[in-house]
Write a protein that holds these residues in place. Structure first.
Motif, mmCIF file in Angstrom:
data_model
loop_
_atom_site.group_PDB
_atom_site.id
_atom_site.type_symbol
_atom_site.label_atom_id
_atom_site.label_comp_id
_atom_site.label_asym_id
_atom_site.label_seq_id
_atom_site.Cartn_x
_atom_site.Cartn_y
_atom_site.Cartn_z
ATOM 1 N N GLN A 24 0.850 -1.190 0.000
ATOM 2 C CA GLN A 24 0.000 0.000 0.000
ATOM 3 C C GLN A 24 0.885 1.238 0.000
ATOM 4 O O GLN A 24 2.048 1.192 0.410
ATOM 5 C CB GLN A 24 -0.917 0.008 1.224
ATOM 6 N N GLU A 25 0.328 2.349 -0.435
ATOM 7 C CA GLU A 25 1.051 3.624 -0.410
ATOM 8 C C GLU A 25 1.272 4.051 1.043
ATOM 9 O O GLU A 25 0.562 3.618 1.950
ATOM 10 C CB GLU A 25 0.243 4.698 -1.147
ATOM 11 N N ASP A 26 2.254 4.936 1.269
ATOM 12 C CA ASP A 26 2.517 5.468 2.603
ATOM 13 C C ASP A 26 1.252 6.120 3.162
ATOM 14 O O ASP A 26 0.477 6.720 2.421
ATOM 15 C CB ASP A 26 3.622 6.520 2.569
ATOM 16 N N LEU A 27 1.070 6.002 4.464
ATOM 17 C CA LEU A 27 -0.053 6.631 5.154
ATOM 18 C C LEU A 27 0.514 7.708 6.068
ATOM 19 O O LEU A 27 1.384 7.428 6.901
ATOM 20 C CB LEU A 27 -0.825 5.603 5.976
ATOM 21 N N THR A 28 0.020 8.947 5.903
ATOM 22 C CA THR A 28 0.479 10.056 6.733
ATOM 23 C C THR A 28 -0.627 10.440 7.707
ATOM 24 O O THR A 28 -1.755 10.722 7.302
ATOM 25 C CB THR A 28 0.855 11.275 5.866
ATOM 26 N N ILE A 29 -0.291 10.425 8.992
ATOM 27 C CA ILE A 29 -1.234 10.760 10.062
ATOM 28 C C ILE A 29 -0.745 12.047 10.708
ATOM 29 O O ILE A 29 0.388 12.112 11.192
ATOM 30 C CB ILE A 29 -1.303 9.636 11.110
#
Length: 80
Positions: A24-29
């Motif tokens: 999956q693509e990077d997840l930014t929180i």
């Protein structure tokens, strides 16, 4: 793998998928004082999708991770 950065108005955590393909693509929180946003690029639409959660929703999510199936309502203390 993940990174943590402390910005002026938010703490930013980036989760990098290192599992087996397909990845999956990077997840930014981004955690702000009033809300938390989650952003992830969607290669199918060529757009970055963004979800905004209130602090109450974050508290509910944290509680839900430790509870069995069911319907719940958390009791919240009123602070002034």
């Amino acid at each position: 793998m993940f990174t943590i950065e402390h910005e002026f108005d938010a703490t930013v955590i980036t989760l990098v998928d290192e599992g087996a393909a397909p990845l999956q693509e990077d997840l930014t929180i981004s955690a702000f004082s009033e809300c938390v946003t989650l952003e992830q690029f969607d290669p199918r639409t060529d757009r970055t999708e963004k979800i905004t959660l209130s602090m109450a929703q974050i508290q509910d999510l944290a509680a839900a991770l430790d509870l069995p199936e069911g319907v719940y309502r958390l009791r919240r203390e009123v602070t002034e």
